[in-house]
Design a protein around this motif. Structure first.
Motif, PDB file in Angstrom:
ATOM      1  N   ASN A 144      10.958   4.749  -9.149  1.00  0.00           N
ATOM      2  CA  ASN A 144      11.155   3.579  -9.200  1.00  0.00           C
ATOM      3  C   ASN A 144      12.478   3.249  -8.278  1.00  0.00           C
ATOM      4  O   ASN A 144      12.774   2.117  -8.067  1.00  0.00           O
ATOM      5  CB  ASN A 144      11.054   2.967 -10.428  1.00  0.00           C
ATOM      6  CG  ASN A 144       9.515   3.007 -10.886  1.00  0.00           C
ATOM      7  OD1 ASN A 144       8.605   3.098  -9.971  1.00  0.00           O
ATOM      8  ND2 ASN A 144       9.286   3.018 -12.244  1.00  0.00           N
ATOM      9  N   LYS A 193       3.562   5.967  -5.354  1.00  0.00           N
ATOM     10  CA  LYS A 193       3.714   6.374  -6.823  1.00  0.00           C
ATOM     11  C   LYS A 193       2.638   7.090  -7.217  1.00  0.00           C
ATOM     12  O   LYS A 193       2.723   7.944  -7.836  1.00  0.00           O
ATOM     13  CB  LYS A 193       3.697   4.938  -7.420  1.00  0.00           C
ATOM     14  CG  LYS A 193       5.331   4.555  -7.354  1.00  0.00           C
ATOM     15  CD  LYS A 193       5.238   2.925  -7.925  1.00  0.00           C
ATOM     16  CE  LYS A 193       6.613   2.362  -7.846  1.00  0.00           C
ATOM     17  NZ  LYS A 193       6.405   1.065  -8.302  1.00  0.00           N
ATOM     18  N   GLU A 194       1.231   6.723  -6.593  1.00  0.00           N
ATOM     19  CA  GLU A 194       0.198   7.321  -7.307  1.00  0.00           C
ATOM     20  C   GLU A 194       0.065   8.943  -6.750  1.00  0.00           C
ATOM     21  O   GLU A 194      -0.444   9.388  -7.565  1.00  0.00           O
ATOM     22  CB  GLU A 194      -1.051   6.613  -6.329  1.00  0.00           C
ATOM     23  CG  GLU A 194      -2.443   6.509  -6.998  1.00  0.00           C
ATOM     24  CD  GLU A 194      -2.446   5.842  -8.264  1.00  0.00           C
ATOM     25  OE1 GLU A 194      -3.269   6.118  -9.112  1.00  0.00           O
ATOM     26  OE2 GLU A 194      -1.300   5.164  -8.794  1.00  0.00           O
ATOM     27  N   ASN A 195       0.546   9.138  -5.578  1.00  0.00           N
ATOM     28  CA  ASN A 195       0.358  10.581  -5.201  1.00  0.00           C
ATOM     29  C   ASN A 195       1.694  11.391  -5.425  1.00  0.00           C
ATOM     30  O   ASN A 195       1.853  12.493  -4.864  1.00  0.00           O
ATOM     31  CB  ASN A 195      -0.139  10.643  -3.790  1.00  0.00           C
ATOM     32  CG  ASN A 195      -1.611   9.948  -3.566  1.00  0.00           C
ATOM     33  OD1 ASN A 195      -2.213   9.818  -4.423  1.00  0.00           O
ATOM     34  ND2 ASN A 195      -1.759   9.255  -2.667  1.00  0.00           N
ATOM     35  N   ASN A 196       2.748  10.630  -5.887  1.00  0.00           N
ATOM     36  CA  ASN A 196       3.968  11.425  -6.020  1.00  0.00           C
ATOM     37  C   ASN A 196       4.448  11.919  -4.618  1.00  0.00           C
ATOM     38  O   ASN A 196       4.766  12.938  -4.626  1.00  0.00           O
ATOM     39  CB  ASN A 196       3.955  12.241  -7.158  1.00  0.00           C
ATOM     40  CG  ASN A 196       5.276  12.980  -7.565  1.00  0.00           C
ATOM     41  OD1 ASN A 196       6.413  12.156  -7.162  1.00  0.00           O
ATOM     42  ND2 ASN A 196       5.696  13.986  -8.260  1.00  0.00           N
ATOM     43  N   GLN A 245       8.813   9.124 -12.904  1.00  0.00           N
ATOM     44  CA  GLN A 245       8.772   7.857 -12.439  1.00  0.00           C
ATOM     45  C   GLN A 245       9.769   7.080 -12.263  1.00  0.00           C
ATOM     46  O   GLN A 245       9.830   6.087 -11.405  1.00  0.00           O
ATOM     47  CB  GLN A 245       7.458   7.254 -13.385  1.00  0.00           C
ATOM     48  CG  GLN A 245       6.930   6.013 -12.643  1.00  0.00           C
ATOM     49  CD  GLN A 245       5.968   6.346 -11.558  1.00  0.00           C
ATOM     50  OE1 GLN A 245       5.253   7.432 -11.518  1.00  0.00           O
ATOM     51  NE2 GLN A 245       6.235   5.813 -10.425  1.00  0.00           N
ATOM     52  N   ARG A 284       3.933   1.882  -1.375  1.00  0.00           N
ATOM     53  CA  ARG A 284       4.486   1.555  -2.515  1.00  0.00           C
ATOM     54  C   ARG A 284       3.490   2.338  -3.553  1.00  0.00           C
ATOM     55  O   ARG A 284       3.681   3.189  -4.213  1.00  0.00           O
ATOM     56  CB  ARG A 284       4.973   0.291  -3.140  1.00  0.00           C
ATOM     57  CG  ARG A 284       6.320  -0.026  -2.571  1.00  0.00           C
ATOM     58  CD  ARG A 284       6.619  -1.288  -3.442  1.00  0.00           C
ATOM     59  NE  ARG A 284       8.018  -1.887  -2.541  1.00  0.00           N
ATOM     60  CZ  ARG A 284       7.702  -2.925  -1.664  1.00  0.00           C
ATOM     61  NH1 ARG A 284       6.613  -3.546  -1.361  1.00  0.00           N
ATOM     62  NH2 ARG A 284       8.774  -3.309  -0.952  1.00  0.00           N
ATOM     63  N   HIS A 285       2.371   1.843  -3.607  1.00  0.00           N
ATOM     64  CA  HIS A 285       1.156   2.317  -4.446  1.00  0.00           C
ATOM     65  C   HIS A 285       0.773   3.771  -4.197  1.00  0.00           C
ATOM     66  O   HIS A 285       0.843   4.572  -5.208  1.00  0.00           O
ATOM     67  CB  HIS A 285      -0.002   1.308  -3.996  1.00  0.00           C
ATOM     68  CG  HIS A 285      -1.095   1.766  -4.973  1.00  0.00           C
ATOM     69  ND1 HIS A 285      -1.416   1.605  -6.422  1.00  0.00           N
ATOM     70  CD2 HIS A 285      -2.285   2.638  -4.802  1.00  0.00           C
ATOM     71  CE1 HIS A 285      -2.286   2.386  -6.709  1.00  0.00           C
ATOM     72  NE2 HIS A 285      -3.184   2.876  -5.815  1.00  0.00           N
ATOM     73  N   LYS A 286       0.834   4.202  -2.774  1.00  0.00           N
ATOM     74  CA  LYS A 286       0.558   5.532  -2.478  1.00  0.00           C
ATOM     75  C   LYS A 286       1.579   6.413  -3.046  1.00  0.00           C
ATOM     76  O   LYS A 286       1.555   7.606  -3.419  1.00  0.00           O
ATOM     77  CB  LYS A 286       0.294   5.635  -0.918  1.00  0.00           C
ATOM     78  CG  LYS A 286      -0.919   6.563  -0.751  1.00  0.00           C
ATOM     79  CD  LYS A 286      -1.122   6.431   0.937  1.00  0.00           C
ATOM     80  CE  LYS A 286      -2.483   7.105   1.361  1.00  0.00           C
ATOM     81  NZ  LYS A 286      -3.667   7.221   0.602  1.00  0.00           N
ATOM     82  N   GLU A 305       0.892  -1.185  -0.118  1.00  0.00           N
ATOM     83  CA  GLU A 305      -0.236   0.048   0.200  1.00  0.00           C
ATOM     84  C   GLU A 305       0.857   1.259  -0.077  1.00  0.00           C
ATOM     85  O   GLU A 305       0.514   2.262  -0.563  1.00  0.00           O
ATOM     86  CB  GLU A 305      -0.969   0.022   1.351  1.00  0.00           C
ATOM     87  CG  GLU A 305      -2.052  -1.016   1.043  1.00  0.00           C
ATOM     88  CD  GLU A 305      -2.834  -1.403   2.517  1.00  0.00           C
ATOM     89  OE1 GLU A 305      -3.843  -1.779   2.343  1.00  0.00           O
ATOM     90  OE2 GLU A 305      -2.170  -0.902   3.788  1.00  0.00           O
TER      91      GLU A 305
END
Length: 198
Positions: free
Chosen positions: A56, A42-45, A52, A38-40, A36
């Motif tokens: 990464n 990336k999603e919300n920079n 990107q 990692r997702h947050k 979660e």
């Protein structure tokens, strides 16, 4: 907590990243899983990077550093002064990067214990040469990779406050908060205190 490490050149893409570590620690404190987080990020920079690829490259190292810090230390990073945060981030980098820990332990810490405040190019070259002789992995790295790594190591020293100026050779002694010292001693990580010159 000990993490089994092998030599890596991941500091090339990760450097100091204190702000980024704080973002991850905040999410951990909220109870999010690593996936979660990692997702947050990336999603919300959340690292506020402009590409990107950089996220990464940096994220795996930041996640590892966040894992290496226990709740007591995480609270200090999040709630205390920037200076405390810098020391603990330096600790987390050493804890997750064997080559950088040995650089700190065998070169920087040693110099500070001998009241030698000068780090010269030849010192760094000698360190990397001896590591290449001890490790096939380091010996297999390209010259470009090693040059980048030398710059990354110096960048970490500068951002942590251990190097007076970005391009300079003069070392600073970190002022280490007693709470950090006593906690690291308590959890059996005295060698990291010593590597930071204390």
């Amino acid at each position: 907590m000990t993490i089994d490490l092998e030599y890596s050149s991941s500091l090339n893409g990760a450097s100091f990243l204190l702000f980024e570590l704080k973002q991850v620690l905040k999410l951990k404190r909220l109870g999010l899983t690593n996936q979660e987080i990692r997702h947050k990020v990336k999603e919300n920079n959340l690292f506020q990077f402009n590409n990107q690829g950089r996220i990464n490259r940096a994220l795996p190292s930041v996640m590892k550093r966040a894992e290496a810090i226990d709740e007591t230390l995480a609270s200090l990073v999040l709630e205390d002064s920037i200076e405390v945060g810098k020391v603990l981030n330096l600790y987390a980098i050493m804890k997750t990067d064997l080559l950088f820990f040995e650089f700190m332990d065998e070169l920087i810490g040693e110099k500070l214990h001998n009241n030698d405040y000068l780090i010269e190019k030849k010192d760094i070259n000698l360190f990397f040469t001896s590591k290449a002789e001890q490790s096939e992995k380091v010996a297999g790295w390209s010259d470009i990779n090693i040059e980048k790594l030398k710059r990354a190591f110096l960048q970490v020293l500068f951002e942590s406050g251990m190097l007076r100026t970005r391009k300079g050779k003069e070392l600073n002694r970190l002022v280490m908060d007693e709470r950090i010292k006593s906690h690291l001693t308590y959890i059996g990580d005295v060698r990291f205190i010593r590597a930071m010159g204390e």
